[in-house]
Design a protein around this motif. Structure first.
Motif, short mmCIF file in Angstrom:
data_model
loop_
_atom_site.label_atom_id
_atom_site.label_comp_id
_atom_site.label_asym_id
_atom_site.label_seq_id
_atom_site.Cartn_x
_atom_site.Cartn_y
_atom_site.Cartn_z
N GLN A 133 -11.47 -16.86 -7.06
CA GLN A 133 -10.27 -16.08 -7.38
C GLN A 133 -9.77 -15.32 -6.16
OE1 GLN A 133 -10.51 -13.72 -10.92
NE2 GLN A 133 -8.63 -12.58 -10.49
N PHE A 134 -8.50 -15.55 -5.84
CA PHE A 134 -7.89 -14.95 -4.65
C PHE A 134 -6.73 -14.06 -5.08
CE2 PHE A 134 -10.00 -18.72 -3.35
CZ PHE A 134 -10.42 -18.52 -2.05
N ASP A 135 -6.98 -12.78 -5.20
CA ASP A 135 -5.92 -11.84 -5.53
C ASP A 135 -5.30 -11.28 -4.26
OD1 ASP A 135 -6.19 -12.05 -8.33
OD2 ASP A 135 -7.93 -10.72 -8.28
N ALA A 136 -4.08 -10.79 -4.38
CA ALA A 136 -3.40 -10.23 -3.20
C ALA A 136 -4.23 -9.09 -2.61
CB ALA A 136 -2.02 -9.71 -3.61
N LEU A 137 -4.30 -9.06 -1.28
CA LEU A 137 -5.05 -8.00 -0.62
C LEU A 137 -4.33 -6.66 -0.79
CD1 LEU A 137 -6.08 -9.62 2.79
CD2 LEU A 137 -7.41 -9.46 0.68
N LEU A 138 -5.09 -5.64 -1.10
CA LEU A 138 -4.51 -4.30 -1.17
C LEU A 138 -4.19 -3.82 0.23
CD1 LEU A 138 -6.85 -2.70 -3.87
CD2 LEU A 138 -4.57 -3.67 -4.19
N GLY A 139 -3.28 -2.84 0.30
CA GLY A 139 -2.76 -2.38 1.58
C GLY A 139 -3.82 -1.95 2.57
N ASN A 140 -4.93 -1.36 2.08
CA ASN A 140 -5.95 -0.87 3.01
C ASN A 140 -6.78 -1.99 3.60
OD1 ASN A 140 -7.11 -1.39 0.46
ND2 ASN A 140 -8.81 0.00 0.86
N ARG A 141 -6.68 -3.23 3.06
CA ARG A 141 -7.45 -4.36 3.60
C ARG A 141 -6.62 -5.18 4.60
NH1 ARG A 141 -10.05 -7.94 -0.88
NH2 ARG A 141 -10.95 -8.89 1.00
N GLY A 284 -2.60 -0.51 -6.58
CA GLY A 284 -2.21 -1.53 -5.61
C GLY A 284 -0.72 -1.54 -5.35
N ALA A 285 -0.09 -0.39 -5.41
CA ALA A 285 1.38 -0.30 -5.31
C ALA A 285 1.90 -0.77 -3.96
CB ALA A 285 1.81 1.15 -5.55
N PHE A 286 3.15 -1.28 -3.96
CA PHE A 286 3.80 -1.71 -2.72
C PHE A 286 4.28 -0.49 -1.96
CE2 PHE A 286 7.79 -2.80 -0.48
CZ PHE A 286 7.27 -3.73 0.41
N THR A 287 3.62 -0.19 -0.84
CA THR A 287 3.95 1.02 -0.07
C THR A 287 4.91 0.75 1.08
OG1 THR A 287 2.05 0.70 1.39
CG2 THR A 287 1.69 2.03 -0.59
N GLY A 288 5.00 -0.51 1.53
CA GLY A 288 5.86 -0.84 2.65
C GLY A 288 5.29 -0.42 3.99
N ARG A 289 4.04 0.00 4.01
CA ARG A 289 3.38 0.45 5.24
C ARG A 289 1.88 0.59 4.99
NH1 ARG A 289 5.01 6.59 6.30
NH2 ARG A 289 6.30 6.89 4.48
N PRO A 290 1.07 0.80 6.03
CA PRO A 290 -0.36 0.99 5.83
C PRO A 290 -0.65 2.18 4.92
CG PRO A 290 0.10 0.54 8.14
CD PRO A 290 1.43 0.74 7.47
N TRP A 291 -1.73 2.08 4.15
CA TRP A 291 -2.06 3.13 3.19
C TRP A 291 -2.31 4.48 3.87
CZ3 TRP A 291 -5.77 1.10 -1.19
CH2 TRP A 291 -5.06 0.20 -1.98
N GLY A 292 -2.93 4.46 5.03
CA GLY A 292 -3.23 5.73 5.70
C GLY A 292 -1.98 6.51 6.02
N SER A 293 -0.98 5.85 6.61
CA SER A 293 0.26 6.55 6.96
C SER A 293 1.04 6.92 5.71
CB SER A 293 1.11 5.69 7.89
OG SER A 293 1.43 4.45 7.31
N ALA A 294 0.93 6.08 4.66
CA ALA A 294 1.64 6.39 3.41
C ALA A 294 1.08 7.65 2.77
CB ALA A 294 1.54 5.22 2.44
#
Length: 352
Positions: A133-141, A284-294
């Motif tokens: 199973q291949f789910d979309a990678l979360l922003g932090n990965r 797993g929300a779409f942030t449009g940028r890396p999680w750290g900066s978000a």
């Protein structure tokens, strides 16, 4: 992809010992295609590959043709590989032949069944095969994936600032990221062995200060002049549209609203960034940028935005989202400009 699926895939490739059938599912088509490629490359001798690889689409198969594919022995090789894409589309007679085969798979055939991204798991196929199973990678990965792909696939390193700029420019689409990394690797031939921020700027066509992250920061700061100046740069970037901008802004404004409520409930500001990371892992929300900066930007902004500003901002985002999906006279740039004026209305009024 769950760690168990990754381990199953890597162990099989390392040992060159494969189960009879794999059912490959999940949201991320890039990772699914990459797993299929790795399994084929590992299972087949390149010299005999053309004779022992069959790739078909489920809807094109009838029961007889599928049975022939699965019963044909390998030619001058240890095994054959049969790939059935869009396996959920197989006809009734082909489905019957497939289920019959899965009860006793041939030891010299490797069957790869790939399901479309939007399909539900098929309990019969999953119980009769090995599931990957291949789910979309979360922003932090994503930053880790970029570094891994550059180093292990392309044989070149990439700096952290370059990773951040690339993700900010391209987003989380692995197909697009892989394509840009391929271009960067070619660009770096004879120039050095590490991709830097200036290399990303030259190849991808985006500079620091002109990314989606910068637009989101400008809106979080309610800086209308800075936000408006960025719109044409953002819309000119690959895989970026007015819809994706509105999605990222919607995530940001909802997150700021959520953070504002947490602060009003008494949560210490020092804990808010950690709470945001927990929220992103959960949604797993779409942030449009890396999680750290978000999370850092949202933490700073939560104290600046009042409920009186947030409620109309969310209404404006909904109205723009509807407008972008309907036939209209205004261009995407005009609609975004109007939206930014609404979101940053506090600054406009203050300036007046």
């Amino acid at each position: 992809m769950p760690p168990s699926s990754l381990k199953t895939l890597l162990d099989a490739i390392k040992r060159r010992s494969f189960d009879g059938a794999y059912y490959i599912i999940g949201e991320d088509d890039y990772q699914k295609d990459d797993a299929v490629r790795q399994l084929i490359d590992s299972a087949l001798d390149p010299a005999a590959r053309d004779f022992n690889l069959d790739v078909r689409r489920g809807g094109e198969l009838d029961g007889e043709s599928l049975a022939v594919l699965l019963s044909t022995p390998p030619m001058m090789a240890e095994r054959r590989v049969v790939v059935v894409r869009d396996v959920t589309a197989v006809k009734k007679d082909a489905r019957k032949a497939l289920e019959h085969y899965l009860k006793s798979p041939a030891p010299d055939v490797l069957l790869l069944m790939i399901a479309p991204a939007d399909s539900k798991i098929d309990e019969v196929l999953s119980s009769a095969s090995t599931v990957l199973q291949f789910d979309a990678l979360l922003g932090n990965r994503i930053p880790k994936w970029i570094a891994h792909h550059a180093t292990n696939v392309l044989g070149i390193s990439i700096s952290e600032p370059a990773i951040e700029l690339l993700q900010a420019a391209v987003g989380n689409d692995l197909h697009q990221l892989a394509g840009e990394l391929d271009k960067l690797a070619s660009f770096m031939e004879g120039r050095g062995n590490e991709i830097g921020e200036e290399d990303v700027a030259a190849v991808v066509g985006v500079r620091r200060g002109e990314t989606m992250s910068d637009l989101l920061d400008a809106v979080a700061d309610r800086s209308i002049s800075r936000a408006l100046a960025l719109v044409p740069h953002i819309l000119a970037q690959p895989k970026t549209s007015a819809v994706s901008v509105v999605m990222a802004l919607s995530t940001q404004m909802l997150a700021i609203s959520w953070g504002r409520a947490k602060l009003d409930e008494g949560l210490p500001r020092a804990r808010l960034s950690q709470e945001y990371f927990g929220l992103l892992k959960e949604t797993g929300a779409f942030t449009g940028r890396p999680w750290g900066s978000a999370s850092a930007a949202w933490t700073r902004a939560a104290e600046r935005w009042s409920r009186e500003l947030l409620d109309p901002a969310l209404d404006a985002l909904l109205e723009t989202d509807v407008a972008l999906k309907e036939s209209r006279v205004s261009s995407d740039e005009q609609l975004l400009a109007s939206l930014l004026l609404s979101l940053c209305a506090g600054d406009v009024k203050a300036a007046a």
